[in-house]
Design an enzyme around this catalytic site. Structure first.
Site, PDB file in Angstrom:
ATOM      1  CB  SER A  33       0.025 -34.478  24.125  1.00 21.15           C
ATOM      2  OG  SER A  33       1.398 -34.819  24.185  1.00 21.15           O
ATOM      3  CE  LYS A  62       6.519 -30.461  17.073  1.00 18.48           C
ATOM      4  NZ  LYS A  62       6.639 -30.916  18.456  1.00 18.48           N
ATOM      5  CG  HIS A 110       8.245 -25.272  18.709  1.00 17.92           C
ATOM      6  ND1 HIS A 110       8.923 -26.271  19.358  1.00 17.92           N
ATOM      7  CD2 HIS A 110       6.970 -25.709  18.566  1.00 17.92           C
ATOM      8  CE1 HIS A 110       8.083 -27.278  19.594  1.00 17.92           C
ATOM      9  NE2 HIS A 110       6.892 -26.952  19.116  1.00 17.92           N
ATOM     10  CG  ASN A 120       5.306 -27.506  14.406  1.00 15.98           C
ATOM     11  OD1 ASN A 120       5.998 -27.678  13.399  1.00 15.98           O
ATOM     12  ND2 ASN A 120       5.842 -27.299  15.603  1.00 15.98           N
ATOM     13  CD  GLU A 124      10.027 -29.717  19.072  1.00 11.59           C
ATOM     14  OE1 GLU A 124       9.993 -29.478  17.857  1.00 11.59           O
ATOM     15  OE2 GLU A 124       9.162 -30.407  19.654  1.00 11.59           O
ATOM     16  N   GLY A 149       4.828 -33.714  22.592  1.00 15.42           N
ATOM     17  CA  GLY A 149       5.308 -35.003  22.073  1.00 15.42           C
ATOM     18  C   GLY A 149       5.415 -36.081  23.135  1.00 15.42           C
TER      19      GLY A 149
HETATM   20  P1  PGA Z   1       2.669 -32.369  19.896  1.00 12.03           P
HETATM   21  O1  PGA Z   1       3.524 -31.068  19.530  1.00 12.03           O
HETATM   22  O2  PGA Z   1       1.248 -32.083  19.498  1.00 12.03           O
HETATM   23  O3  PGA Z   1       3.288 -33.480  19.084  1.00 12.03           O
HETATM   24  O4  PGA Z   1       2.794 -32.573  21.362  1.00 12.03           O
HETATM   25  C1  PGA Z   1       2.993 -29.793  19.705  1.00 12.03           C
HETATM   26  C2  PGA Z   1       3.992 -28.759  19.236  1.00 12.03           C
HETATM   27  O5  PGA Z   1       5.187 -28.906  19.509  1.00 12.03           O
HETATM   28  O6  PGA Z   1       3.618 -27.762  18.582  1.00 12.03           O
END
Ligand code: PGA
Length: 253
Positions: A216, A11, A98, A9, A100, A176
């Site tokens: 992460s 983003k 997601h 992803n 977010e 994140g």
């Molecule tokens: P990240 O994000 O690997 O940067 O923690 C995962 C995600 O939001 O899909």
């Protein structure tokens, strides 16, 4: 045997040129060292990149996904991108719900259910995200939260439609942040998700369901996380922006 998947992803990162390069670099790496058997690879670039990225990837090696879709089919919805539009640039899967999107754009259960329906009606596969925030984990109510997310936005689906769904469990506190769920924490809740699906759709559909871990995840922890019996791969954010690192995660089974 259920499918293992590693999905990236991106983003809101990269411009079109750097995104195309990232996708091309990943293609090259997969030509030299293909994904292990039964492991699918997907990438979800921003909308603006999809058309150009689709030209440099081989869909038998990388599945093109989008990070979102509109909750309506077409019409006067300024700024939205429909499932039909995504199909026209060879998108095969859509990330839906997601955290977010839930947190910053206030996407609620009903909106997400509509997106799931449109995605499946369009012949695309939803990668449906669920997961609790830190306060909920600390209060020990993560299972309740995830159960509500699945019931309210997915469990109206027929057996046939549900079979198209991929679930991504993403604890919000691990996204994140550099804090990763322990393999045991991931396994515990993935197993719980599978048990909910078994209760609603039966053992076979539950057993065939791909459940990804997100938060992460990187090459240094993927092997351990993916080794858990109910973890079928990952939804990768930050680490998907580096082709070599992402390719290493693909090899982590
Ligand atoms: P990240 O994000 O690997 O940067 O923690 C995962 C995600 O939001 O899909």
């Amino acid at each position: 045997m259920r499918k293992r998947i590693v999905a990236g992803n991106w983003k809101m990162n990269t411009d079109v040129a750097t995104g195309v390069k990232l996708a091309s670099d990943l293609m090259q790496l997969l030509k030299v060292q293909p994904a292990p058997e039964n492991v699918g690879v997907a990438i979800a670039p921003p909308f603006t990149h999809l058309s150009e990225v689709s030209k440099v990837i081989d869909p038998s090696k990388i599945c093109l996904a989008s990070q979102n879709c509109a909750s309506e089919a077409k019409g006067a919805y300024t700024g939205e991108v429909s499932v039909e539009m995504l199909k026209s640039v060879d998108v095969m899967a859509v990330i839906i719900g997601h955290s977010e999107r839930r947190a910053y754009y206030k996407e609620d259960y009903a909106t997400l259910a509509k997106k799931v329906d449109l995605t499946i009606q369009g012949g695309l596969r939803p990668i449906f995200c669920c997961g609790e925030v830190l306060e909920e984990r600390n209060a020990g109510i993560q299972n309740k939260i995830v159960e509500a997310q699945l019931k309210e936005s997915l469990f109206h689906l027929s057996n046939e439609d549900f079979s198209k769904v991929i679930i991504a469990y993403e604890p919000v506190w691990a996204i994140g942040t550099g804090v990763v769920a322990s393999p045991e924490q991931a396994q515990e809740i993935h197993k719980f998700i599978r048990s909910l699906v078994a209760a609603r759709y039966g053992a076979q559909i539950a057993d065939d369901l791909t459940i990804l871990y997100g938060g992460s995840c990187k090459s240094s922890n993927a092997v351990e996380i993916f080794s858990k019996p109910d973890v079928d791969g990952g939804l990768i954010g930050g680490a998907a922006l580096d082709a070599a690192e992402f390719h290493k995660i693909v090899q982590s089974f």
